[in-house]
Design a protein around this motif. Structure first.
Motif, mmCIF file in Angstrom:
data_model
loop_
_atom_site.group_PDB
_atom_site.id
_atom_site.type_symbol
_atom_site.label_atom_id
_atom_site.label_comp_id
_atom_site.label_asym_id
_atom_site.label_seq_id
_atom_site.Cartn_x
_atom_site.Cartn_y
_atom_site.Cartn_z
ATOM 1 N N THR A 1 -2.482 6.161 -0.527
ATOM 2 C CA THR A 1 -4.087 4.932 -1.009
ATOM 3 C C THR A 1 -3.792 4.102 -1.330
ATOM 4 O O THR A 1 -5.302 3.504 -0.790
ATOM 5 N N ALA A 2 -2.886 3.598 -1.246
ATOM 6 C CA ALA A 2 -2.786 2.177 -0.896
ATOM 7 C C ALA A 2 -3.381 1.969 0.010
ATOM 8 O O ALA A 2 -3.891 0.593 0.531
ATOM 9 N N GLN A 3 -3.020 1.970 1.546
ATOM 10 C CA GLN A 3 -3.143 1.906 3.089
ATOM 11 C C GLN A 3 -5.208 1.998 2.854
ATOM 12 O O GLN A 3 -5.686 1.332 3.943
ATOM 13 N N LYS A 4 -5.314 3.280 2.085
ATOM 14 C CA LYS A 4 -6.468 3.545 2.386
ATOM 15 C C LYS A 4 -7.411 2.283 1.587
ATOM 16 O O LYS A 4 -8.420 1.828 2.586
ATOM 17 N N ASP A 5 -7.039 1.980 0.920
ATOM 18 C CA ASP A 5 -7.606 1.178 -0.400
ATOM 19 C C ASP A 5 -7.940 -0.545 0.607
ATOM 20 O O ASP A 5 -9.136 -0.774 0.136
ATOM 21 N N ALA A 6 -6.672 -0.735 1.608
ATOM 22 C CA ALA A 6 -7.003 -2.259 1.797
ATOM 23 C C ALA A 6 -7.541 -1.464 3.388
ATOM 24 O O ALA A 6 -7.750 -2.957 4.035
ATOM 25 N N GLY A 7 -8.120 -0.457 3.255
ATOM 26 C CA GLY A 7 -9.020 0.033 5.058
ATOM 27 C C GLY A 7 -8.144 -0.272 5.759
ATOM 28 O O GLY A 7 -7.880 -0.500 7.236
ATOM 29 N N ASN A 8 -6.290 0.507 5.686
ATOM 30 C CA ASN A 8 -5.743 0.170 7.234
ATOM 31 C C ASN A 8 -5.827 1.376 8.161
ATOM 32 O O ASN A 8 -4.995 2.245 8.083
ATOM 33 N N TYR A 9 -7.106 2.159 8.425
ATOM 34 C CA TYR A 9 -7.230 3.181 8.805
ATOM 35 C C TYR A 9 -8.476 2.989 9.846
ATOM 36 O O TYR A 9 -9.016 2.440 9.640
ATOM 37 N N ASP A 10 -8.844 3.826 10.585
ATOM 38 C CA ASP A 10 -10.357 4.753 11.011
ATOM 39 C C ASP A 10 -10.399 5.597 10.676
ATOM 40 O O ASP A 10 -11.870 6.175 9.875
ATOM 41 N N LEU A 11 -9.261 6.816 10.718
ATOM 42 C CA LEU A 11 -9.683 7.700 10.575
ATOM 43 C C LEU A 11 -8.084 8.190 9.532
ATOM 44 O O LEU A 11 -6.990 8.096 9.360
ATOM 45 N N ALA A 12 -8.092 9.271 7.956
ATOM 46 C CA ALA A 12 -7.633 9.508 7.025
ATOM 47 C C ALA A 12 -7.579 10.996 6.922
ATOM 48 O O ALA A 12 -8.665 11.799 6.965
ATOM 49 N N ILE A 13 -6.084 11.524 7.283
ATOM 50 C CA ILE A 13 -6.201 12.629 7.424
ATOM 51 C C ILE A 13 -6.696 13.819 5.777
ATOM 52 O O ILE A 13 -5.454 12.963 4.649
ATOM 53 N N SER A 14 -7.736 13.903 5.295
ATOM 54 C CA SER A 14 -7.276 14.949 4.011
ATOM 55 C C SER A 14 -8.270 15.436 3.885
ATOM 56 O O SER A 14 -8.236 16.322 4.941
ATOM 57 N N SER A 15 -8.056 16.479 2.723
ATOM 58 C CA SER A 15 -8.825 18.303 2.049
ATOM 59 C C SER A 15 -9.003 17.943 1.075
ATOM 60 O O SER A 15 -9.501 16.681 0.467
ATOM 61 N N TRP A 16 -10.117 18.856 1.042
ATOM 62 C CA TRP A 16 -11.414 19.311 -0.035
ATOM 63 C C TRP A 16 -11.175 20.300 -0.274
ATOM 64 O O TRP A 16 -10.867 21.865 0.639
ATOM 65 N N THR A 17 -10.783 21.022 -1.584
ATOM 66 C CA THR A 17 -10.920 22.783 -2.335
ATOM 67 C C THR A 17 -11.920 22.891 -2.888
ATOM 68 O O THR A 17 -12.198 21.948 -3.577
ATOM 69 N N THR A 18 -12.981 23.643 -2.502
ATOM 70 C CA THR A 18 -14.371 24.756 -3.569
ATOM 71 C C THR A 18 -13.357 24.778 -4.545
ATOM 72 O O THR A 18 -13.089 26.331 -4.330
#
Length: 608
Positions: free
Chosen positions: A86-103
């Motif tokens: 999350t810290a890296q994501k918030d800092a914008g250090n990526y192009d694509l981030a592996i995530s998932s969503w469960t309905t």
């Protein structure tokens, strides 16, 4: 006019994986062994940075190899846990981030609204076409919305590649069948694991022994049901707060085991009625024990809970309001004639007859005050919920943990701060984990309307006791008196704990661990297709992928889902979007090196 992506928050449900990884030479090949790229000249392309956690290592490696096969340079940004991710994501250090969503509500609107509508709880973008299609599908019947969701997927993936789909997972859990009664262990497609039906094989242990469970996240977002919607609290809050309705294991909306005896939809699909039961009181904690407050979970508490659920400004950092934005008004019915005069949506009768169908005593009077309620004499509270427009999917949202019923009296006594000036460092809101954490901050203020209440937690585990006033002397009262949830972040460690008898059930078992469980005589495995979709989120600011749909589509057609499935021994299912497990749109992602080159060339031309 170019559509711009906006900053987003990724949902917390990262896929665990650990299996053999494809080599660069093997990646991006179909399962029949044909080399699909042999006739395509690959252009050397820009560098793509992929962010994930160590538990996503398999996915990251496969995607890396597929992108490299199609000429991209790839950097992996692998973080050890979700907090650092999350810290890296918030800092914008990526192009694509592996995530998932469960309905977890079982309805397709939930699969898209929070994630993709402008200003949604977890929105990653702003696109007027996507907004319009989400809202259109929400008002349609299942027969009608198939085409609309296909159009939505076309706008979301085919035309713009706002997300890059990878796969749909199975849902599995393993448990010790020498200790727990297998007949009492449920595995639901959407609903979080329900504790109250579970029983030890030796039922005499139910009052003395502790049910031992595990989950990965020990840092709890909030025990206020409207303030969190992630893996740290979904199961916990589902078992601590009763709702107006529940989901069956196959995603049907029912009143069974909920605050309502029954519910009915009025003609026009905008008015929903619920007749409330009077055998649930709030529990609280005194001297380390769960006790009955003597305060009934009432219609007034329902109105308070639903109004704060739909109001973005009712609490600081409200994370579930968009799930309930179709609620217009919530009120108590005060005129019995209204129930008799209002027809059902299917034209089969009136609301009164429908609500009385499952009642032991007919409705003689609808009452407003909680002190007037006496179901045994026919005095009931009946809730009428009106939506902003015809919206049958509202019932699925009412089964979600964020629609859990809280005590108006208790929440208002704790949340005395000014919301506009709320200071997370000094103010302790209702449900803040600091109030239940061992040490100087411990001051358990929880009021639970569900079958269990949290007693306390530390860095290693949280302990719960059954609510002594939750549907006593019915089939819905909790069987096991004590539950402990141990926080074990690593799947291998959690499985080792299960095999060693240190926990009794492991919820959310990764497919790569099935064979281990099947090899243990004491363990049983349950597995079903899930509503969980793993995909890659696009960085929305400061990267080339943020600006160019052509670049994103070049990445999209580099992904070979057959290759991913092969790496998981055939245990993954194809996905096109987060709605894939719920609606068959006919869309399918097929890797295409020619399209990779076509869209990359278009990107280069635009960039020039």
């Amino acid at each position: 006019m170019r559509k711009k992506l906006l900053p987003f928050i990724a949902t917390a449900s990262l896929t665990l994986a650990a299996c053999s990884v494809q080599t660069e030479g093997d990646a991006n090949q179909p399962t029949d062994g044909t080399d699909v790229s042999s006739n395509v000249e690959t252009t050397e392309k820009t560098t793509i940075e992929i962010l994930g956690t160590s538990s996503n290592e398999t996915d990251m490696n496969i995607v890396r190899d597929q992108l490299i096969k199609n000429g991209f340079n790839v950097e992996l940004n692998t973080q050890p846990d979700y907090a650092s991710f999350t810290a890296q994501k918030d800092a914008g250090n990526y192009d694509l981030a592996i995530s998932s969503w469960t309905t977890v509500t079982g309805n397709p609107d939930y699969a898209v609204r929070s994630l993709f509508i402008t200003d949604g709880d977890y929105s990653i973008m702003s696109d007027s076409d996507v907004d319009a299609l989400i809202n259109q599908a929400a008002l349609e019947t299942p027969e009608e919305y198939v085409n609309t969701y296909k159009e939505l997927e076309d706008a979301l993936v085919t035309e713009n590649a706002y997300i890059i789909p990878l796969y749909t997972s199975l849902k599995a859990q393993a448990f010790n069948e020498e200790i727990l009664n297998p007949d009492t262990i449920r595995l639901s497609k959407s609903r979080a694991f329900a504790w109250e039906p579970v029983s030890f094989l030796d039922e005499s242990l139910n009052d003395t022994d502790t049910l031992l469970l595990t989950q990965a996240n020990g840092n709890l977002t909030s025990l206020d049901p409207v303030k969190g919607n992630d893996g740290s609290i979904n199961q916990l809050n589902t078992n601590m707060y009763v709702r107006l309705v529940n989901l069956t294991d196959d995603d049907q909306v029912v009143s069974d085991g909920s605050l309502s005896y029954s519910h009915a939809i009025a003609e026009g699909n905008s008015e929903y009625y619920f007749v409330l039961r009077d055998d649930i009181n709030f529990a609280k904690v005194e001297e380390g024990q769960a006790v009955d407050t003597g305060e009934m979970v009432s219609g007034q508490d329902v109105i308070f809970s639903m109004n704060r659920a739909k109001d973005q400004n009712s609490v600081p950092d409200h994370r579930t309001y968009s799930l309930h934005e179709h609620i217009d008004t919530v009120e108590l019915v005060t005129d019995l004639n209204e129930l008799e005069d209002t027809q059902l949506s299917d034209g089969s009768g009136n609301i009164l007859d429908a609500l009385e169908e499952n009642l032991s005593n007919p409705i003689n009077e609808v009452v407003e005050g909680a002190d007037q309620v006496d179901n045994s004499t026919g005095n009931y509270q009946v809730i009428k919920l009106t939506t902003t427009e015809p919206f049958p999917q509202v019932l699925n949202y009412l089964a979600h943990q964020s629609a859990g019923i809280v005590s108006q009296k208790q929440v208002e006594s704790i949340n005395t701060y000014d919301i506009a000036s709320y200071d997370v460092n000094n103010d302790i809101a209702y449900g803040d984990q600091r109030a239940v954490t061992e040490g100087a901050t411990y001051d358990n203020h929880l009021y639970a309307s569900g079958p269990y209440i949290m007693i306390q937690k530390n860095d290693y585990e949280a302990t719960f006791q059954k609510n002594p006033a939750y549907m006593p002397d019915t089939e819905n009262t909790a069987n096991i008196a004590n539950v402990t949830v141990r926080f074990i972040a690593d799947m291998d460690s959690a499985l080792s704990s299960l095999r060693a008898g240190e926990v009794h059930l492991l919820y959310g078992l990764d497919e790569t661990k099935y064979e281990i469980v099947e090899g243990e005589e004491s363990l049983a495995l349950q597995s079903i297709p899930s509503n969980a979709v793993t995909y890659m989120l696009v960085n929305t600011s400061g990267r080339e992928v943020s600006e160019s749909a052509d670049l994103r589509k070049s990445i999209l057609y580099s992904i070979n889902q057959d290759e991913i499935n092969a790496a998981y021994n055939g245990s993954k299912l194809k996905a096109y979007s987060t709605v894939s497990p719920l609606v068959d749109t006919g869309n399918e992602l097929v890797a295409d090196p020619a399209k990779v080159e076509e869209f990359y060339e278009a990107y280069l031309e635009t960039a020039e």
